[in-house]
Every structure is written in C-alpha cells, then in structure tokens.
Design a protein around this motif. Structure first.
Motif, PDB file in Angstrom:
ATOM      1  N   GLN A 159     -27.594  -3.427 -37.129  1.00 16.27           N
ATOM      2  CA  GLN A 159     -28.472  -3.392 -38.306  1.00 16.27           C
ATOM      3  C   GLN A 159     -27.937  -2.425 -39.358  1.00 16.27           C
ATOM      4  O   GLN A 159     -27.935  -2.731 -40.552  1.00 16.27           O
ATOM      5  CB  GLN A 159     -29.898  -2.974 -37.899  1.00 16.27           C
ATOM      6  CG  GLN A 159     -30.635  -3.977 -37.040  1.00 16.27           C
ATOM      7  CD  GLN A 159     -30.194  -3.968 -35.562  1.00 16.27           C
ATOM      8  OE1 GLN A 159     -29.412  -3.122 -35.124  1.00 16.27           O
ATOM      9  NE2 GLN A 159     -30.680  -4.937 -34.792  1.00 16.27           N
ATOM     10  N   ASN A 160     -27.504  -1.242 -38.909  1.00 14.83           N
ATOM     11  CA  ASN A 160     -26.962  -0.272 -39.862  1.00 14.83           C
ATOM     12  C   ASN A 160     -25.654  -0.797 -40.460  1.00 14.83           C
ATOM     13  O   ASN A 160     -25.454  -0.769 -41.676  1.00 14.83           O
ATOM     14  CB  ASN A 160     -26.740   1.080 -39.176  1.00 14.83           C
ATOM     15  CG  ASN A 160     -26.226   2.152 -40.138  1.00 14.83           C
ATOM     16  OD1 ASN A 160     -26.600   2.188 -41.314  1.00 14.83           O
ATOM     17  ND2 ASN A 160     -25.350   3.011 -39.651  1.00 14.83           N
ATOM     18  N   ALA A 161     -24.789  -1.323 -39.603  1.00 18.55           N
ATOM     19  CA  ALA A 161     -23.480  -1.789 -40.083  1.00 18.55           C
ATOM     20  C   ALA A 161     -23.615  -2.962 -41.057  1.00 18.55           C
ATOM     21  O   ALA A 161     -22.823  -3.108 -41.991  1.00 18.55           O
ATOM     22  CB  ALA A 161     -22.611  -2.179 -38.900  1.00 18.55           C
ATOM     23  N   GLU A 162     -24.622  -3.781 -40.856  1.00 17.66           N
ATOM     24  CA  GLU A 162     -24.822  -4.952 -41.699  1.00 17.66           C
ATOM     25  C   GLU A 162     -24.975  -4.569 -43.172  1.00 17.66           C
ATOM     26  O   GLU A 162     -24.494  -5.265 -44.068  1.00 17.66           O
ATOM     27  CB  GLU A 162     -26.086  -5.668 -41.224  1.00 17.66           C
ATOM     28  CG  GLU A 162     -26.138  -7.129 -41.548  1.00 17.66           C
ATOM     29  CD  GLU A 162     -27.504  -7.704 -41.158  1.00 17.66           C
ATOM     30  OE1 GLU A 162     -28.063  -7.291 -40.117  1.00 17.66           O
ATOM     31  OE2 GLU A 162     -27.996  -8.534 -41.920  1.00 17.66           O
ATOM     32  N   GLY A 163     -25.650  -3.457 -43.413  1.00 15.18           N
ATOM     33  CA  GLY A 163     -25.827  -2.983 -44.792  1.00 15.18           C
ATOM     34  C   GLY A 163     -24.490  -2.707 -45.471  1.00 15.18           C
ATOM     35  O   GLY A 163     -24.344  -2.890 -46.678  1.00 15.18           O
ATOM     36  N   ALA A 213     -24.966  -8.452 -31.757  1.00 16.54           N
ATOM     37  CA  ALA A 213     -24.437  -7.964 -33.027  1.00 16.54           C
ATOM     38  C   ALA A 213     -24.533  -9.033 -34.105  1.00 16.54           C
ATOM     39  O   ALA A 213     -24.216 -10.186 -33.888  1.00 16.54           O
ATOM     40  CB  ALA A 213     -22.985  -7.555 -32.841  1.00 16.54           C
ATOM     41  N   ALA A 214     -24.986  -8.608 -35.272  1.00 16.15           N
ATOM     42  CA  ALA A 214     -25.034  -9.536 -36.403  1.00 16.15           C
ATOM     43  C   ALA A 214     -23.615  -9.840 -36.864  1.00 16.15           C
ATOM     44  O   ALA A 214     -22.710  -9.051 -36.678  1.00 16.15           O
ATOM     45  CB  ALA A 214     -25.826  -8.897 -37.536  1.00 16.15           C
ATOM     46  N   GLN A 215     -23.429 -10.981 -37.466  1.00 17.66           N
ATOM     47  CA  GLN A 215     -22.127 -11.343 -38.024  1.00 17.66           C
ATOM     48  C   GLN A 215     -21.824 -10.414 -39.198  1.00 17.66           C
ATOM     49  O   GLN A 215     -22.665 -10.156 -40.020  1.00 17.66           O
ATOM     50  CB  GLN A 215     -22.183 -12.799 -38.498  1.00 17.66           C
ATOM     51  CG  GLN A 215     -20.834 -13.374 -38.860  1.00 17.66           C
ATOM     52  CD  GLN A 215     -19.866 -13.344 -37.688  1.00 17.66           C
ATOM     53  OE1 GLN A 215     -20.244 -13.667 -36.583  1.00 17.66           O
ATOM     54  NE2 GLN A 215     -18.637 -12.932 -37.940  1.00 17.66           N
ATOM     55  N   ALA A 268     -18.067  -6.122 -34.640  1.00 22.30           N
ATOM     56  CA  ALA A 268     -19.490  -5.772 -34.591  1.00 22.30           C
ATOM     57  C   ALA A 268     -19.656  -4.363 -34.007  1.00 22.30           C
ATOM     58  O   ALA A 268     -18.823  -3.898 -33.247  1.00 22.30           O
ATOM     59  CB  ALA A 268     -20.236  -6.776 -33.740  1.00 22.30           C
ATOM     60  N   VAL A 269     -20.741  -3.709 -34.358  1.00 24.46           N
ATOM     61  CA  VAL A 269     -20.969  -2.333 -33.930  1.00 24.46           C
ATOM     62  C   VAL A 269     -22.063  -2.257 -32.888  1.00 24.46           C
ATOM     63  O   VAL A 269     -23.145  -2.778 -33.092  1.00 24.46           O
ATOM     64  CB  VAL A 269     -21.445  -1.458 -35.106  1.00 24.46           C
ATOM     65  CG1 VAL A 269     -21.426  -0.005 -34.713  1.00 24.46           C
ATOM     66  CG2 VAL A 269     -20.611  -1.706 -36.324  1.00 24.46           C
ATOM     67  N   THR A 270     -21.784  -1.612 -31.793  1.00 24.80           N
ATOM     68  CA  THR A 270     -22.817  -1.186 -30.854  1.00 24.80           C
ATOM     69  C   THR A 270     -22.451   0.231 -30.429  1.00 24.80           C
ATOM     70  O   THR A 270     -21.293   0.630 -30.575  1.00 24.80           O
ATOM     71  CB  THR A 270     -22.868  -2.074 -29.592  1.00 24.80           C
ATOM     72  OG1 THR A 270     -21.648  -1.892 -28.868  1.00 24.80           O
ATOM     73  CG2 THR A 270     -23.044  -3.552 -29.923  1.00 24.80           C
ATOM     74  N   PRO A 271     -23.397   0.982 -29.920  1.00 19.31           N
ATOM     75  CA  PRO A 271     -23.070   2.355 -29.494  1.00 19.31           C
ATOM     76  C   PRO A 271     -21.949   2.387 -28.457  1.00 19.31           C
ATOM     77  O   PRO A 271     -21.050   3.223 -28.547  1.00 19.31           O
ATOM     78  CB  PRO A 271     -24.390   2.859 -28.906  1.00 19.31           C
ATOM     79  CG  PRO A 271     -25.436   2.041 -29.591  1.00 19.31           C
ATOM     80  CD  PRO A 271     -24.832   0.687 -29.817  1.00 19.31           C
ATOM     81  N   SER A 302      -8.973   6.887 -42.804  1.00 17.76           N
ATOM     82  CA  SER A 302      -9.555   6.824 -41.445  1.00 17.76           C
ATOM     83  C   SER A 302     -10.433   5.579 -41.289  1.00 17.76           C
ATOM     84  O   SER A 302     -11.535   5.644 -40.742  1.00 17.76           O
ATOM     85  CB  SER A 302     -10.416   8.059 -41.149  1.00 17.76           C
ATOM     86  OG  SER A 302      -9.854   9.237 -41.653  1.00 17.76           O
ATOM     87  N   SER A 303      -9.945   4.462 -41.763  1.00 20.07           N
ATOM     88  CA  SER A 303     -10.765   3.250 -41.819  1.00 20.07           C
ATOM     89  C   SER A 303     -11.301   2.848 -40.445  1.00 20.07           C
ATOM     90  O   SER A 303     -10.617   2.964 -39.435  1.00 20.07           O
ATOM     91  CB  SER A 303      -9.956   2.112 -42.429  1.00 20.07           C
ATOM     92  OG  SER A 303      -9.555   2.480 -43.742  1.00 20.07           O
ATOM     93  N   ALA A 304     -12.546   2.387 -40.444  1.00 23.32           N
ATOM     94  CA  ALA A 304     -13.269   2.077 -39.203  1.00 23.32           C
ATOM     95  C   ALA A 304     -13.020   0.617 -38.789  1.00 23.32           C
ATOM     96  O   ALA A 304     -12.423  -0.167 -39.536  1.00 23.32           O
ATOM     97  CB  ALA A 304     -14.763   2.335 -39.409  1.00 23.32           C
ATOM     98  N   PRO A 305     -13.508   0.254 -37.602  1.00 24.53           N
ATOM     99  CA  PRO A 305     -13.295  -1.125 -37.113  1.00 24.53           C
ATOM    100  C   PRO A 305     -14.045  -2.204 -37.902  1.00 24.53           C
ATOM    101  O   PRO A 305     -13.934  -3.382 -37.567  1.00 24.53           O
ATOM    102  CB  PRO A 305     -13.803  -1.069 -35.667  1.00 24.53           C
ATOM    103  CG  PRO A 305     -13.740   0.367 -35.294  1.00 24.53           C
ATOM    104  CD  PRO A 305     -14.050   1.117 -36.554  1.00 24.53           C
ATOM    105  N   ASN A 306     -14.782  -1.830 -38.935  1.00 27.09           N
ATOM    106  CA  ASN A 306     -15.332  -2.860 -39.827  1.00 27.09           C
ATOM    107  C   ASN A 306     -14.226  -3.463 -40.700  1.00 27.09           C
ATOM    108  O   ASN A 306     -14.473  -4.457 -41.392  1.00 27.09           O
ATOM    109  CB  ASN A 306     -16.459  -2.294 -40.710  1.00 27.09           C
ATOM    110  CG  ASN A 306     -15.986  -1.207 -41.663  1.00 27.09           C
ATOM    111  OD1 ASN A 306     -15.119  -0.402 -41.310  1.00 27.09           O
ATOM    112  ND2 ASN A 306     -16.548  -1.166 -42.855  1.00 27.09           N
TER     113      ASN A 306
END
Ligand code: FER
Length: 309
Positions: free
Chosen positions: A166-170, A23-25, A30-33, A229-233
């Motif tokens: 990669q998607n989350a990094e954006g 996972a990128a910083q 970090a997000v993985t499936p 509904s904030s996500a783990p980011n």
C-alpha cells in the motif's frame, strides 16, 4: 522526528506484524516487510569498477556556515488529479532568486519512509546547495522536494507500515502526479525554465527508483537523471532501457551512485551493467557508505555541480 527508515528505529518485531497482503502491481519488485529485510541483507559483491568516480567533498560541505548566503525554502501547495487532494512540496529558491530570470529546476525525491522534508531535514540539501551555489560550483537552480507518495493520505507511515504494498503503491502513482500536476504548478508559480535541458530528476532509494523509472521514460521532460542508492522499485532493465538509442541521444547526464555497504547496491549494479552493455553513457559512483545520509549528501554535492551545463 526520524526522517529516514532504519531497522533499529522501526524494530524488527513491529515489522513482523506488518501487512503481508498480496502485493499490488507496481514498478519493479513488490514490497513486503520480509522481502525488504531480505533485500537489505543481500550479500554485497563488488566489481573492479564499483569505486568512486569523484574524490570526497571538502570537510563540512554539508554543515551550515555563517556568512554563506542562503536560499529560501517555501511550501508549494498544488491540486492533484491523481490523489484528488491538495498536496504539498518544499521548494528551494536560490539566494538572489529574481522573478525576472528563468531558473533550471531539480526535482529531488525522498525514500520509502520519508516525505517532502527528508532531503532538507535529514540530508541538509539546502546547506549543500547554498555552499555549492555561493562558491559558483553549481548554477543557481530551483530545487523542488515533493512528497513522492501520491496517496490521499501521504503522511510517512508508522514503522510497521513502511514496507507494505500500500505504501509502495503511492510511489508508483507519483509518476502522473509529477508530470501532470506538480511540474505545471511549479512552472506557473516560479520563474522556472520550461524545457527538458533545464529539468533534472533525482532521488534517494525509493526516490532513486522513481527518478530512474520516470526520468528514463520521459526524456521529453527530463534531460538530467540521478538515482542514489536506488531501491528495488527500479523497473527491470528491459523496461528501463526500452529505447537505448533515445537514451544515448537525449540524456545530458545519467548519474548512478550507491554505498558499498548498502545491501541494495545490487539494484544499482544491475542498472550500471545494463547501461554499459547497451553503450549508454553514465556516471557510476560507489562510495564507502551504507544506506544513509552520508552517501546522499555527497551524491547531491557531486550531482548538483554537473547539472544544467
Ligand atoms: C525494498 C527495500 C527497500 C523495497 C524498497 C526499499 C521496493 C526502499 C528503501 C528506502 O526508500 O529507503 O525491498 O522494495
């Protein structure tokens, strides 16, 4: 077109094929499936104050209705020094919008699988806003719905690439895109008020995490912040509440909500408890929904009425 992520639509098998690259910083977790699947499946434990702050809206509040004067939707193109590309945002101009006035602006951010069309297409934000503004329950405001994935290719990824680093990094990179490129473009093109008391930042899920992360870190830009509904980011408490005194002093409204059937509710519960512990005033609204548009349309309804007063 599926505007919101759903496990059923994406297919669990497809997710298993998704990248599990390191996972990128980035913001928060970090997000993985695998991690996303586990996060959505977390057991839900409700506390006594995990309840509604507001009664449900009247029936049909998010259904189009003849005779309600509608706002106008435009595309705004802007050059981003973050992506090096021309980017697109959707802009809602309230009915009667006139360039001679100055309007407050709400920036509204989408979820991990969405794009600038998610709030309008999936949640029907424009209908909710039209009705609130026509009835005088919300002040006329400009609503900017950007693409929160600040990447050269910012299209919604295919289902097997939604939960990738990669998607989350954006979504983390969007902080600079918003502050340095989008807001100036909005304030150049539109009759937008230009002070922090006239800017709000809110979002759903991944966009809720962005709104909390960026809003609470830039109180000089935003006085009104909402995480639905904030996500783990969502950044850890110690970062989010780095300066509780400034939050207490500067925030006009901090609004947190989640559905009590949403496996991500622990993220919002955690932020709510940390705010409570620090004595930072906020609204905490827990409804009976899951991770879906029912919760987001209702929370836009409640949030928009309280803005810019
Ligand atoms: C995660 C689960 C869900 C995650 C993000 C999400 C950052 C976002 C969901 C959405 O935007 O709908 O583990 O990690």
């Amino acid at each position: 077109m599926p505007l919101n992520f759903s496990w059923a639509r994406a297919g669990v098998a497809a997710l298993a094929l998704a990248s599990t690259a390191a996972a990128a910083q980035q913001d928060g977790e970090a997000v993985t499936p695998d991690r996303a699947r586990a996060n959505f499946a977390r057991p839900i434990t409700l506390a006594a104050d995990d309840v509604r702050a507001f009664a449900p809206p009247p029936a049909g509040f998010a259904d189009a209705q003849a005779g309600v004067p509608g706002g106008r939707i435009e595309e705004l193109g802007y050059a981003s020094g973050v992506t090096g590309t021309q980017r697109q945002a959707l802009v809602y101009l309230p009915h009667g919008y006139a360039a001679g006035r100055r309007y407050p602006v709400l920036y509204l951010l989408h979820g991990i699988g969405g794009n600038q069309h998610e709030w309008n297409g999936y949640v029907r934000a424009n209908v909710v806003l039209d009705k609130l503004i026509a009835s005088g329950k919300a002040l006329p405001m400009i609503v900017v719905m950007p693409n929160g994935r600040a990447m050269p290719d910012d299209r919604s990824p295919p289902p097997d690439r939604v939960f990738t680093p990669q998607n989350a990094e954006g979504f983390a990179k969007f902080e600079r895109d918003l502050l340095e490129f989008l807001i100036p473009a909005v304030e150049t093109k539109y009759a937008a008020a230009r002070d922090r008391r006239q800017r709000a930042l809110a979002g759903l899920s991944m966009g809720g995490g962005q709104a909390l992360n960026f809003g609470l870190a830039h109180l000089d830009t935003f006085a009104w912040v909402g995480g639905f509904s904030s996500a783990p980011n969502t950044r850890p408490d110690a970062e989010l509440l780095r300066d509780p005194a400034a939050l207490k002093r500067e925030l006009a409204l901090l609004y947190l909500s989640c559905g009590n059937k949403d496996g991500l509710i622990n993220v919002s519960q955690r932020v709510h408890r940390a705010l409570q512990a620090q004595g930072v005033a906020h609204l905490w609204h827990v409804d009976e929904y899951g991770h879906d548009r029912d919760s987001w349309a209702e929370n836009l309804f409640h949030f928009a009425q309280r803005l810019f007063r």
